[in-house]
Design an enzyme around this catalytic site. Structure first.
Site, PDB file in Angstrom:
ATOM      1  N   ASP A  87      32.804  19.554  22.205  1.00 56.95           N
ATOM      2  CA  ASP A  87      32.069  20.326  22.597  1.00 56.95           C
ATOM      3  C   ASP A  87      31.400  20.310  24.020  1.00 56.95           C
ATOM      4  OD1 ASP A  87      30.104  18.255  22.216  1.00 56.95           O
ATOM      5  OD2 ASP A  87      29.209  18.317  20.760  1.00 56.95           O
ATOM      6  N   ASP A 138      36.400  16.044  17.794  1.00 59.57           N
ATOM      7  CA  ASP A 138      34.722  15.975  17.046  1.00 59.57           C
ATOM      8  C   ASP A 138      34.367  16.481  16.353  1.00 59.57           C
ATOM      9  OD1 ASP A 138      32.777  14.819  17.553  1.00 59.57           O
ATOM     10  OD2 ASP A 138      31.697  16.173  18.847  1.00 59.57           O
ATOM     11  N   ASP A 169      31.268  14.518  24.721  1.00 60.37           N
ATOM     12  CA  ASP A 169      32.081  13.726  24.754  1.00 60.37           C
ATOM     13  C   ASP A 169      33.365  13.978  26.273  1.00 60.37           C
ATOM     14  OD1 ASP A 169      32.765  13.924  21.636  1.00 60.37           O
ATOM     15  OD2 ASP A 169      32.924  16.431  21.832  1.00 60.37           O
ATOM     16  N   CYS A 186      55.186  37.546  46.651  1.00 62.34           N
ATOM     17  CA  CYS A 186      55.956  36.170  45.918  1.00 62.34           C
ATOM     18  C   CYS A 186      55.201  35.100  45.910  1.00 62.34           C
ATOM     19  CB  CYS A 186      57.414  36.020  46.864  1.00 62.34           C
ATOM     20  SG  CYS A 186      58.057  35.661  48.112  1.00 62.34           S
ATOM     21  N   CYS A 212      55.305  34.133  50.248  1.00 65.00           N
ATOM     22  CA  CYS A 212      53.481  34.055  50.770  1.00 65.00           C
ATOM     23  C   CYS A 212      52.242  33.818  50.326  1.00 65.00           C
ATOM     24  CB  CYS A 212      52.923  35.638  50.219  1.00 65.00           C
ATOM     25  SG  CYS A 212      54.937  36.909  50.940  1.00 65.00           S
TER      26      CYS A 212
END
Length: 803
Positions: A678, A487, A682, A82, A85
């Site tokens: 890309d 873009d 950017d 879970c 843990c």
């Protein structure tokens, strides 16, 4: 170290650390009660057993080197059941010297461990994890499959034992209940109790062992998890029943104990099956990679292990076989199937010199490939690492659920104690029954599973659609996106269709200018560089420098040159930039070559739209998103692309800071912005957007800094990703609402004594099953229709932007 007035030695660093804390807290009197040294145990004693994993040859299979000099290992950790843990392992290991980062996915048990090899060895860290009560081992496809099979078989055996035990004990319990109303003699009732004890014992001591192990780990590490109330309920009901059986008095709860074990084990078995399916994608990718390849040496083939291949080797791949490595195609042409990696069902054509990726299938004729990357460096391995990294992260909602779950367990125990005290004063003979019902009905399993299950299944479904989440929190943000900014070059346009016209601006030979420009562009990763032909002669290119959004600069055969926008190309000369000198606006994209004397040439380039771009943007707009373009190119080409794609809002001539300002302006209006680029020019705007999506560039997937990466060539996965993100968050909200509502209704009923323990067991197990099934629904996604695929193909064929 001085302990209790004496200089003491220690068996290892873990013992020294614990002793330091004891002495620091003023509790060194503890050592007066020691009769002798404690035998070495835990990490220090077990390190020798883990030393094998320090061998470089073995680490090559599951360890990668990071750019900062640290190393990262992919592990599987058995015993994680879970989110508690996972939290325990991460918290305990975070303070270990040398550990840079550790992230454990509770659904798949995949673990990402980053460490400094100069400060700690891998064997020491694995031993420390083992000392916490968990079993770590390297993650490989075979190891993952073996671990999953072993875990499933063990859980299935325990479930079968619990099922048989429950059916038998329930039949005896029914006879006892009916006999109490119809005059069953005491001897027969006592015999049925003894038989129930006999049948329930293997269920309690075999089938319920995972709950005891989880509860003990939580107590030992001072972080009680959801297994603690479960273990207490099972142990208390069994112990009280055994006492009452031999005392021949009171009620027995064998039926409640075995029913609780069976139903909760069934819920966890289903959760485990969903976890294995969620991790099946990376396993399928790994299994798709062949272990043996045919290496060409002096024109003759020899079968070698893929691990023996090195960059520069030639490999022969027969039709129908998978490419074992990333490399460059040496054959004239090939048809490849990359559907397993990208989701693109159509075969793709590759020409000589183009890249092929490991895991893709060679379809038609035998192909020869020159090796570039093997093993952990391939795109296939990077995809697996991206998926693992995303699953290992804790989104905000998962962190909140973990914190609430931890406090919830403590609250449950306090509530059970208070309820027991109250009923002891009201009706002592019912106090134990009511406390047992409270412990059972308020088990926080549903709360602990509600959020991580939905996130894990949702991210796996997105990966199957060709969208890799590098950060799990992106799933939540993507569901709230209102604006998506694209873009143009390399994002909406796949690549340049070719140079349509070359114009000399200084009276020199246009072909000579084209050759010089081709030499510069051969060193560029920009999508427009593909429009230029490959250099036909050896040219000396040095001093390359890329300026995001403007162009590249370098020295060709000793001459300093620039290629890119008009203003950038003129920057080498003393010429004055005249914004009106570019002539009339055109739809073709113009790229300029300049030197120290001014502009030398202008190249007009036509661009080709990405496959399915128009359909994808139409679907996004139909989902309520506002679509716009932010490009650094000239207004003419940007307007042409916007018109063909049906986009009304676009901005041209933007530098990277201008794009970022555009996104900031939308955010200030209260909009949630996704930026699609890309990943090369950017970077600032990708970092500034609420969620960023990068177009996968094949062999450089791991270099992207975006939140999400599109693996395929088209944009068709984008609308599906947005829809899936919204659906995932809707499931998260449903699961949390159900878990909270269930506990709000069930707890008062149990505390008032209106729920029998067996009814509480059914209710709690049903709640866990409900949230698990609800999360698994996310994996049932519809695939794109043939019509959509045909439309995408038509768009790709007719996607060249021309005047």
């Amino acid at each position: 170290m001085v302990v209790d007035g004496q200089t003491a030695g220690f068996c290892g660093p873990a013992c020294h650390e614990i002793a330091s804390r004891i002495v620091g807290d003023g509790l060194d009197g503890f050592y007066r009660f020691r009769s002798g040294p404690v035998p070495p145990s835990g990490a220090s004693a077990e390190a020798a057993g883990w030393a094998t994993y320090d061998r470089p040859a073995l680490q090559r299979e599951f360890v990668t080197e990071r750019s900062d000099g640290s190393r990262e290992a992919q592990l599987l950790v058995q015993g994680v059941r879970c989110a508690a843990c996972s939290w325990l392992i991460e918290r305990a290991m975070a303070g270990v010297p040398g550990v840079r980062e550790i992230a454990v996915d509770p659904m798949t048990t995949r673990t990402r461990l980053a460490w400094d090899p100069s400060r700690a060895s891998l064997s020491t860290l694995l031993a420390r994890i083992a000392a916490l009560g968990y079993d770590p081992f390297p993650y490989t496809s075979d190891a993952s499959d073996r671990a999953a099979i072993q875990e499933r078989n063990q859980a299935l055996r325990q479930l079968v034992v619990a099922g048989f035990g429950m059916s038998a004990v329930m039949s005896y319990a029914t006879a006892i209940y009916l006999g109490a109303t119809q005059g069953m003699d005491a001897q027969t009732a006592h015999f049925l109790r003894l038989v129930s004890l006999l049948v329930a014992t293997p269920v309690v001591f075999y089938s319920a062992t995972p709950f005891y192990a989880g509860a003990w780990r939580g107590l030992r590490n001072l972080h009680p998890g959801m297994d603690l109330p479960v273990a207490l309920a099972i142990a208390a009901s069994y112990a009280a029943s055994v006492w009452n059986t031999f005392a021949n008095q009171g009620e027995v709860y064998f039926d409640s104990a075995v029913m609780f074990v069976f139903f909760l084990s069934a819920a966890r078995f289903l959760e485990m099956s969903g976890r294995h399916r969620a991790s099946g994608l990376t396993g399928a990718l790994a299994r798709h990679l062949p272990r043996v390849a045919t290496r060409l040496v002096a024109g003759r083939g020899e079968a070698v292990a893929v691990a023996e291949l090195a960059p520069g080797d030639l490999v022969l791949v027969q039709p129908g076989q998978s490419f074992p490595v990333d490399g460059l195609l040496e054959s004239d042409a090939a048809r490849v199937d990359e559907s397993l990696l990208t989701g693109e069902s159509r075969p793709l054509r590759r020409a000589r010199g183009e890249r092929v990726v490991a895991g893709s299938i060679n379809l038609l004729a035998a192909a020869t490939v020159r090796v570039e990357r093997t093993g952990a460096g391939t795109v296939l391995a990077q995809i697996s690492q991206l998926i693992t990294a995303a699953r290992s992260e804790r989104p905000r909602l998962v962190q909140l659920a973990d914190r609430v779950g931890a406090w919830f367990v403590t609250a449950v125990l306090l509530l059970a104690a208070l309820v027991g005290l109250a009923w002891w004063n009201i009706q002592p003979d019912r106090a134990f029954e009511v406390v047992l019902a409270v412990l059972v009905v308020t088990c926080p399993c549903a709360l602990a599973l509600a959020t991580p299950a939905a996130f894990t299944v949702g991210m796996s479904a997105m990966a199957r659609q060709g969208v890799l989440l590098r950060r799990a929190g992106a799933l939540e943000t993507l569901s709230r996106v209102t604006d998506m900014v694209f873009d143009k070059t390399g994002t909406l346009t796949e690549h340049a269709a070719g140079i349509q016209h070359v114009e000399s601006l200084d009276g020199s030979d246009p072909q000579a200018a084209l050759a010089v420009a081709a030499a510069l562009e051969s060193r560029s990763e920009h999508p427009l560089a593909r429009a230029f032909p490959k250099p036909t002669a050896a040219v000396d290119v040095t001093g390359m420098r890329a300026v995001p959004g403007q162009g590249i600069e370098g020295r060709v055969d000793g001459e300093q040159l620039r290629i890119g926008s008009r203003q950038f190309a003129l920057g080498l000369s003393a010429a004055v930039v005249d914004s009106n000198a570019a002539g009339p606006e055109q739809e073709l994209l113009s790229v300029y070559l300049g030197d120290a004397h001014g502009l030398r040439a202008r190249f007009e380039i036509a661009e080709q739209l990405r496959p399915g771009a128009a359909e994808a943007l139409q679907a996004l707009a139909g989902a309520g998103l506002t679509i716009s373009i932010a490009s650094g190119d000239q207004p003419g080409p940007v307007r042409a692309v916007a018109r063909r794609l049906g986009i009304g809002k676009f901005s041209a001539g933007l530098q990277p800071p201008d794009k970022l300002a555009l996104v900031r302006g939308l955010q200030q209006q209260g909009r949630t912005v996704a930026m699609v680029g890309d990943g090369i020019n950017d970077s600032p705007v990708l970092a500034g957007a609420d969620v960023s999506i990068a177009i996968g560039s094949g062999t450089s997937l791991a270099q992207h800094s975006a939140d999400c990466v599109l693996v395929g060539a088209g944009l068709g996965a984008l609308p599906r990703a947005v829809a899936l993100a919204r659906r995932s968050m809707r499931v998260v909200r449903q699961n949390l609402a159900w878990a909270l509502a269930y506990n709000a209704i069930a707890v008062p009923l149990a505390a008032l004594g209106l729920l029998a323990p067996w009814v509480a067991a059914i209710g709690m197990s049903a709640s866990s099953l409900l949230v698990t099934f609800n999360a698994l629904r996310l994996g049932r996604l519809q695939t794109p229709s043939p019509a959509a695929t045909a439309a995408a193909a038509a768009s790709a064929d007719a996607g060249t932007v021309t005047p």
